[in-house]
Design a protein around this motif. Structure first.
Motif, PDB file in Angstrom:
ATOM      1  N   THR A 156     -74.798   2.273 -26.450  1.00 56.74           N
ATOM      2  CA  THR A 156     -75.403   1.693 -27.648  1.00 56.74           C
ATOM      3  C   THR A 156     -74.907   0.277 -27.928  1.00 56.74           C
ATOM      4  OG1 THR A 156     -73.700   2.773 -28.999  1.00 56.74           O
ATOM      5  CG2 THR A 156     -75.805   3.935 -28.731  1.00 56.74           C
ATOM      6  N   ASP A 157     -73.752  -0.104 -27.352  1.00 54.50           N
ATOM      7  CA  ASP A 157     -73.274  -1.472 -27.575  1.00 54.50           C
ATOM      8  C   ASP A 157     -73.992  -2.495 -26.699  1.00 54.50           C
ATOM      9  OD1 ASP A 157     -72.162  -1.154 -25.047  1.00 54.50           O
ATOM     10  OD2 ASP A 157     -70.081  -1.197 -25.738  1.00 54.50           O
ATOM     11  N   ARG A 158     -74.807  -2.016 -25.752  1.00 58.59           N
ATOM     12  CA  ARG A 158     -75.630  -2.855 -24.880  1.00 58.59           C
ATOM     13  C   ARG A 158     -74.804  -3.730 -23.931  1.00 58.59           C
ATOM     14  NH1 ARG A 158     -80.474  -4.859 -29.057  1.00 58.59           N
ATOM     15  NH2 ARG A 158     -80.819  -2.796 -30.004  1.00 58.59           N
ATOM     16  N   ILE A 159     -73.530  -3.461 -23.837  1.00 58.62           N
ATOM     17  CA  ILE A 159     -72.645  -4.220 -22.953  1.00 58.62           C
ATOM     18  C   ILE A 159     -72.032  -3.331 -21.893  1.00 58.62           C
ATOM     19  CG2 ILE A 159     -70.489  -5.556 -22.853  1.00 58.62           C
ATOM     20  CD1 ILE A 159     -71.119  -6.628 -25.608  1.00 58.62           C
ATOM     21  N   HIS A 160     -71.696  -2.091 -22.259  1.00 51.29           N
ATOM     22  CA  HIS A 160     -71.037  -1.175 -21.337  1.00 51.29           C
ATOM     23  C   HIS A 160     -72.012  -0.106 -20.844  1.00 51.29           C
ATOM     24  CE1 HIS A 160     -67.671  -2.738 -23.873  1.00 51.29           C
ATOM     25  NE2 HIS A 160     -67.222  -2.990 -22.661  1.00 51.29           N
ATOM     26  N   LEU A 161     -71.741   0.386 -19.659  1.00 53.54           N
ATOM     27  CA  LEU A 161     -72.608   1.388 -19.046  1.00 53.54           C
ATOM     28  C   LEU A 161     -72.496   2.743 -19.737  1.00 53.54           C
ATOM     29  CD1 LEU A 161     -71.845   0.560 -15.315  1.00 53.54           C
ATOM     30  CD2 LEU A 161     -74.071   0.269 -16.427  1.00 53.54           C
ATOM     31  N   SER A 162     -73.569   3.498 -19.699  1.00 50.72           N
ATOM     32  CA  SER A 162     -73.556   4.894 -20.126  1.00 50.72           C
ATOM     33  C   SER A 162     -72.955   5.749 -19.009  1.00 50.72           C
ATOM     34  CB  SER A 162     -74.986   5.364 -20.411  1.00 50.72           C
ATOM     35  OG  SER A 162     -75.745   5.341 -19.199  1.00 50.72           O
ATOM     36  N   THR A 163     -72.812   7.035 -19.268  1.00 50.83           N
ATOM     37  CA  THR A 163     -72.310   7.937 -18.236  1.00 50.83           C
ATOM     38  C   THR A 163     -73.196   7.886 -16.999  1.00 50.83           C
ATOM     39  OG1 THR A 163     -71.248   9.439 -19.806  1.00 50.83           O
ATOM     40  CG2 THR A 163     -71.869  10.364 -17.675  1.00 50.83           C
ATOM     41  N   GLU A 164     -74.517   7.903 -17.183  1.00 54.50           N
ATOM     42  CA  GLU A 164     -75.429   7.841 -16.039  1.00 54.50           C
ATOM     43  C   GLU A 164     -75.270   6.520 -15.291  1.00 54.50           C
ATOM     44  OE1 GLU A 164     -78.223   8.867 -13.192  1.00 54.50           O
ATOM     45  OE2 GLU A 164     -77.090  10.091 -14.621  1.00 54.50           O
ATOM     46  N   GLY A 165     -75.087   5.438 -16.020  1.00 57.98           N
ATOM     47  CA  GLY A 165     -74.861   4.156 -15.365  1.00 57.98           C
ATOM     48  C   GLY A 165     -73.605   4.160 -14.517  1.00 57.98           C
ATOM     49  N   HIS A 166     -72.531   4.724 -15.043  1.00 54.49           N
ATOM     50  CA  HIS A 166     -71.275   4.797 -14.284  1.00 54.49           C
ATOM     51  C   HIS A 166     -71.418   5.688 -13.053  1.00 54.49           C
ATOM     52  CE1 HIS A 166     -68.291   2.479 -16.493  1.00 54.49           C
ATOM     53  NE2 HIS A 166     -68.846   2.881 -17.621  1.00 54.49           N
ATOM     54  N   ARG A 167     -72.148   6.776 -13.178  1.00 53.20           N
ATOM     55  CA  ARG A 167     -72.368   7.644 -12.016  1.00 53.20           C
ATOM     56  C   ARG A 167     -73.048   6.857 -10.889  1.00 53.20           C
ATOM     57  NH1 ARG A 167     -74.365  12.022 -15.691  1.00 53.20           N
ATOM     58  NH2 ARG A 167     -72.690  13.513 -15.974  1.00 53.20           N
ATOM     59  N   ARG A 168     -74.038   6.068 -11.255  1.00 55.48           N
ATOM     60  CA  ARG A 168     -74.771   5.303 -10.249  1.00 55.48           C
ATOM     61  C   ARG A 168     -73.913   4.202  -9.636  1.00 55.48           C
ATOM     62  NH1 ARG A 168     -81.051   5.504 -10.931  1.00 55.48           N
ATOM     63  NH2 ARG A 168     -81.295   7.451 -12.075  1.00 55.48           N
ATOM     64  N   VAL A 169     -73.097   3.568 -10.435  1.00 53.18           N
ATOM     65  CA  VAL A 169     -72.218   2.525  -9.893  1.00 53.18           C
ATOM     66  C   VAL A 169     -71.210   3.136  -8.922  1.00 53.18           C
ATOM     67  CG1 VAL A 169     -70.443   0.828 -10.475  1.00 53.18           C
ATOM     68  CG2 VAL A 169     -72.537   0.946 -11.817  1.00 53.18           C
ATOM     69  N   ALA A 170     -70.717   4.329  -9.199  1.00 51.70           N
ATOM     70  CA  ALA A 170     -69.804   4.990  -8.263  1.00 51.70           C
ATOM     71  C   ALA A 170     -70.473   5.202  -6.909  1.00 51.70           C
ATOM     72  CB  ALA A 170     -69.321   6.326  -8.840  1.00 51.70           C
TER      73      ALA A 170
END
Length: 270
Positions: free
Chosen positions: A178-192
Motif C-alpha cells: 500500500t505504500d507503493r514503494i515496497h513489494l508485496s508478498t507476491e512481488g517478493h516471491r517473484r523476485v526470489a
C-alpha cells in the motif's frame, strides 16, 4: 520444493536497505518482521547444497543509504567469510532531490570489486521500471541510468544481476504494498525466482513471470481517494523524516545478524 542440482554457495549474506530486509512481506508469526526475497532465495538455496551445510545472514536495514551499505554493512559481511553476497544499495540516495549517479555507481563498483577479490560471488539488482507508478514515474530517467550502470558494473566485475527492470509483471500495482514503494508478498516471491535466474539456478515456479489476470477497473473517484490516503499515510511521514534527518531504520538492528542455518521451514508459508 522440487529437488534441484547442488550449487557452490554455503555462506550467503544479504546487505542493503528495505528492499533486501523484505518490506512489506509481513511475517504473520512475528509482528513487525518481514520475510522478503532474500530470505526466500536463501530457503531455496539451502535445499540445493547437497550436504545440508548452508548458512545465511541478512544485514539489510530499512532506510539505509549507500554510506551504510558499502560501509559498516559491507565490513560486517566480509568478516563472515561469505561465498555469496547480495548487495542492493543506492535506492534511498536516488530518491533525494540531488544525486550524482556516477558517484553512486563508482562506489558500488568499488564494493563489488572488494567482494569479488575474496573469491565470493556478488548478486546485484536493478530498480524496477516505475513507468506505471504514478507520481514515482518521474524517477524513470534516474532508474534507467542506474540500471545501465548496474549492468556495466556486473559485466566488468563478473557479478550477477536480478533484472527487475525487465520483469514486466512488476508493473502491476498488485505486486506492491500500500505504500507503493515496497513489494508485496507476491512481488517478493517473484523476485526470489528472478534471483535464481540471475544465479543461473533452476526456478521452482515455472510460471513465476506470468502476469496476473486483468484487474477490475477502478473508478476515478476511488483512485483519487486512494492517492489522498497514500499521501497522508505514507508520503507525508516520509517527507517529515527527510526534513528532520530521521530514518525509518534508526536504531533498528539487522534482521539476521549472524550466519545462521536457514531453510524452507523458516518461511511462514512453508
Amino acid at each position: 520444493m522440487t529437488e534441484h542440482p547442488a550449487h557452490p554457495w554455503r555462506r550467503y549474506v544479504a546487505i542493503g536497505d528495505s528492499f533486501s530486509e523484505g518490506m512489506s512481506d509481513l511475517d504473520p508469526r512475528d509482528e513487525g518482521r518481514f520475510v522478503g526475497w532474500a530470505d526466500r532465495l536463501a530457503a531455496e538455496l539451502s535445499t540445493r547444497t547437497g550436504d545440508g551445510d548452508f548458512r545465511y545472514a541478512n544485514l539489510a536495514v530499512r532506510g539505509r543509504k549507500l554510506d551504510d551499505v558499502v560501509g559498516p554493512q559491507l565490513e560486517e559481511a566480509l568478516a563472515m567469510g561469505p561465498d555469496l553476497v547480495s548487495m542492493v544499495g543506492g535506492g534511498n540516495d536516488i530518491l533525494r532531490p540531488r544525486v550524482d549517479l556516477d558517484e553512486v555507481a563508482d562506489r558500488l563498483e568499488q564494493a563489488v570489486a572488494r567482494i569479488r577479490a575474496t573469491g565470493a560471488d556478488v548478486l546485484m539488482a536493478t530498480p524496477a521500471d516505475p513507468a506505471d507508478a504514478g507520481l514515482l514515474s518521474t524517477l524513470r530517467a534516474r532508474h534507467g541510468v542506474h540500471t545501465a550502470n548496474i549492468f556495466t558494473i556486473a559485466q566488468r566485475q563478473g557479478a550477477h544481476v536480478i533484472n527487475l527492470w525487465g520483469i514486466r509483471s512488476l508493473r502491476d500495482w498488485r505486486m506492491w504494498a500500500t505504500d507503493r514503494i515496497h513489494l508485496s508478498t507476491e512481488g517478493h516471491r517473484r523476485v526470489a525466482q528472478a534471483a535464481l535466474v540471475a544465479l543461473r539456478q533452476p526456478v521452482s515456479d515455472a510460471h513465476w513471470n506470468q502476469p496476473l489476470p486483468p484487474a477490475p477497473a477502478v473508478p476515478r473517484r476511488e483512485q483519487l481517494a486512494g492517492t489522498a490516503q497514500w499521501t497522508r499515510t505514507h508520503a507525508a511521514p516520509w517527507v517529515r523524516r527527510r526534513l528532520t534527518g530521521r530514518s525509518s531504520g534508526d536504531g533498528r538492528p539487522a534482521k539476521i545478524g549472524q550466519l545462521t542455518p536457514f531453510g524452507p521451514t523458516d518461511l511462514p508459508d512453508a
